[in-house]
Write a protein that holds these residues in place. Structure first.
Motif, PDB file in Angstrom:
ATOM      1  N   VAL A  13       0.822  -1.200   0.000  1.00 34.42           N
ATOM      2  CA  VAL A  13       0.000   0.000   0.000  1.00 34.42           C
ATOM      3  C   VAL A  13       0.862   1.260   0.000  1.00 34.42           C
ATOM      4  O   VAL A  13       0.427   2.335  -0.441  1.00 34.42           O
ATOM      5  N   PHE A  14       2.116   1.145   0.453  1.00 35.91           N
ATOM      6  CA  PHE A  14       3.014   2.296   0.500  1.00 35.91           C
ATOM      7  C   PHE A  14       3.843   2.443  -0.778  1.00 35.91           C
ATOM      8  O   PHE A  14       4.633   3.376  -0.889  1.00 35.91           O
ATOM      9  N   LEU A  15       3.684   1.504  -1.708  1.00 33.59           N
ATOM     10  CA  LEU A  15       4.396   1.568  -2.981  1.00 33.59           C
ATOM     11  C   LEU A  15       3.441   2.062  -4.056  1.00 33.59           C
ATOM     12  O   LEU A  15       2.481   1.388  -4.408  1.00 33.59           O
ATOM     13  N   GLY A  16       3.711   3.243  -4.591  1.00 27.72           N
ATOM     14  CA  GLY A  16       2.861   3.816  -5.620  1.00 27.72           C
ATOM     15  C   GLY A  16       3.523   3.770  -6.983  1.00 27.72           C
ATOM     16  O   GLY A  16       4.725   3.499  -7.108  1.00 27.72           O
ATOM     17  N   GLN A  17       2.731   4.040  -8.014  1.00 26.21           N
ATOM     18  CA  GLN A  17       3.261   4.027  -9.372  1.00 26.21           C
ATOM     19  C   GLN A  17       4.219   5.193  -9.606  1.00 26.21           C
ATOM     20  O   GLN A  17       5.211   5.065 -10.328  1.00 26.21           O
ATOM     21  N   PHE A  18       3.933   6.328  -8.978  1.00 27.53           N
ATOM     22  CA  PHE A  18       4.754   7.514  -9.184  1.00 27.53           C
ATOM     23  C   PHE A  18       5.488   7.943  -7.922  1.00 27.53           C
ATOM     24  O   PHE A  18       6.555   8.546  -8.002  1.00 27.53           O
ATOM     25  N   VAL A  19       4.909   7.686  -6.756  1.00 29.88           N
ATOM     26  CA  VAL A  19       5.523   8.100  -5.493  1.00 29.88           C
ATOM     27  C   VAL A  19       5.528   6.917  -4.535  1.00 29.88           C
ATOM     28  O   VAL A  19       4.520   6.217  -4.393  1.00 29.88           O
ATOM     29  N   THR A  20       6.662   6.689  -3.886  1.00 31.46           N
ATOM     30  CA  THR A  20       6.792   5.614  -2.902  1.00 31.46           C
ATOM     31  C   THR A  20       7.167   6.203  -1.551  1.00 31.46           C
ATOM     32  O   THR A  20       8.114   7.000  -1.461  1.00 31.46           O
ATOM     33  N   ASN A  21       6.448   5.838  -0.535  1.00 31.82           N
ATOM     34  CA  ASN A  21       6.740   6.298   0.818  1.00 31.82           C
ATOM     35  C   ASN A  21       7.806   5.369   1.413  1.00 31.82           C
ATOM     36  O   ASN A  21       7.486   4.383   2.079  1.00 31.82           O
TER      37      ASN A  21
END
Length: 274
Positions: free
Chosen positions: A230-238
């Protein structure tokens, strides 16, 4: 003469442990740093300026992290217990009894090691849908049990063939049943081998993302590996949250490893020195 090989064996194990723990150490120290410090000085320890627990705060607020850990623990421990139980029983049967199809059965189980279970994902998913087991922990337990049994049988059968026949025959003369021989004599003798199988089986189960994503993506049955996505995004990763979640996920599997480590080391070094 025997001390030198023993010393070299222990030094090699220590070196292997340090190499294996370095990535873990890297994840832990970076989970307690700010985002800028993670990329600026990834090998440095957290300092007064770089120390930041925002990742842990995000993990505990967003999503049900404790539930994910609980699901992973249940799936891993139950699957591991079933793999060791049924794998050891099958290995004992193949090693102890001679029957038509013995070698064919051993070859069939060996094929389970060489052919990845993921090749049957579509058929597995169809079977789970037909039985109503999608989005349940039982689906994952069944798949991981089937995945781990071939390796367990392959390793344990070789160990069991090396056990003394006189010991088993003496137990039969004393009136012990085959089940009693298996549980009271065979299992204690192959504990190092079982610990070895347990370690190499539980890590892929705990870290697996494929089957939880396909068979159990529901929020109530998510595993820790899937919950971290859930913390891994296509453009932004937390990255702070990702590293914090991975750090918290290391704890339970590390405890399981420590439980099996003593027997694992005995299994690895068995026969190495005399």
């Amino acid at each position: 003469m025997s001390r030198r090989p023993r010393l070299l064996t222990h030094l090699a194990l220590i070196l292997w442990t340090l190499i294996a723990l370095f990535p873990v150490w890297l994840v832990i120290i970076n989970s307690m740093k700010s985002r800028r410090a993670i990329f600026a000085e990834p090998l440095a320890l957290p300092g007064p300026k770089s120390f930041d627990l925002v990742g842990y705060q995000t993990v505990l607020k967003q999503g049900d992290f404790l539930l994910y850990v609980q699901n992973s623990l249940i799936v891993t421990v139950v699957s591991l217990a079933l793999v060791l139980l049924f794998g050891a029983m099958a290995a004992f049967a193949l090693a102890e009894y001679r029957f038509r199809g013995n070698r064919l059965m051993g070859l069939y189980l060996a094929l389970g090691i060489m052919i990845p279970i993921r090749l049957g994902t579509v058929a597995i998913l169809q079977g789970m849908v037909a039985t109503g087991l999608v989005n349940t922990r039982i689906a994952l337990i069944l798949v991981y049990t089937a995945q781990g049994i071939p390796l367990c049988v392959f390793i344990l059968s070789e160990f069991m063939r090396g056990l003394s026949d006189d010991l088993k025959n003496a137990a039969r003369i004393d009136g012990l049943s085959e089940y009693a021989i298996f549980f009271r004599i065979i299992l204690p003798l192959v504990r190092p081998a079982m610990a070895t199988v347990a370690v190499f089986t539980m890590i892929p189960i705990w870290n697996d993302l494929w089957f939880p994503l396909i068979l159990a993506p529901a929020e109530a049955v998510k595993t820790i590996t899937l919950g971290t996505q859930v913390f891994l995004g296509q453009f932004v990763t937390n990255w702070n949250a990702v590293l914090a979640a991975l750090t918290l996920a290391i704890g339970p599997v590390l405890v399981l490893y420590l439980i099996f480590s003593r027997q694992l080391i005995r299994g690895i070094t068995a026969g190495a020195v005399k």
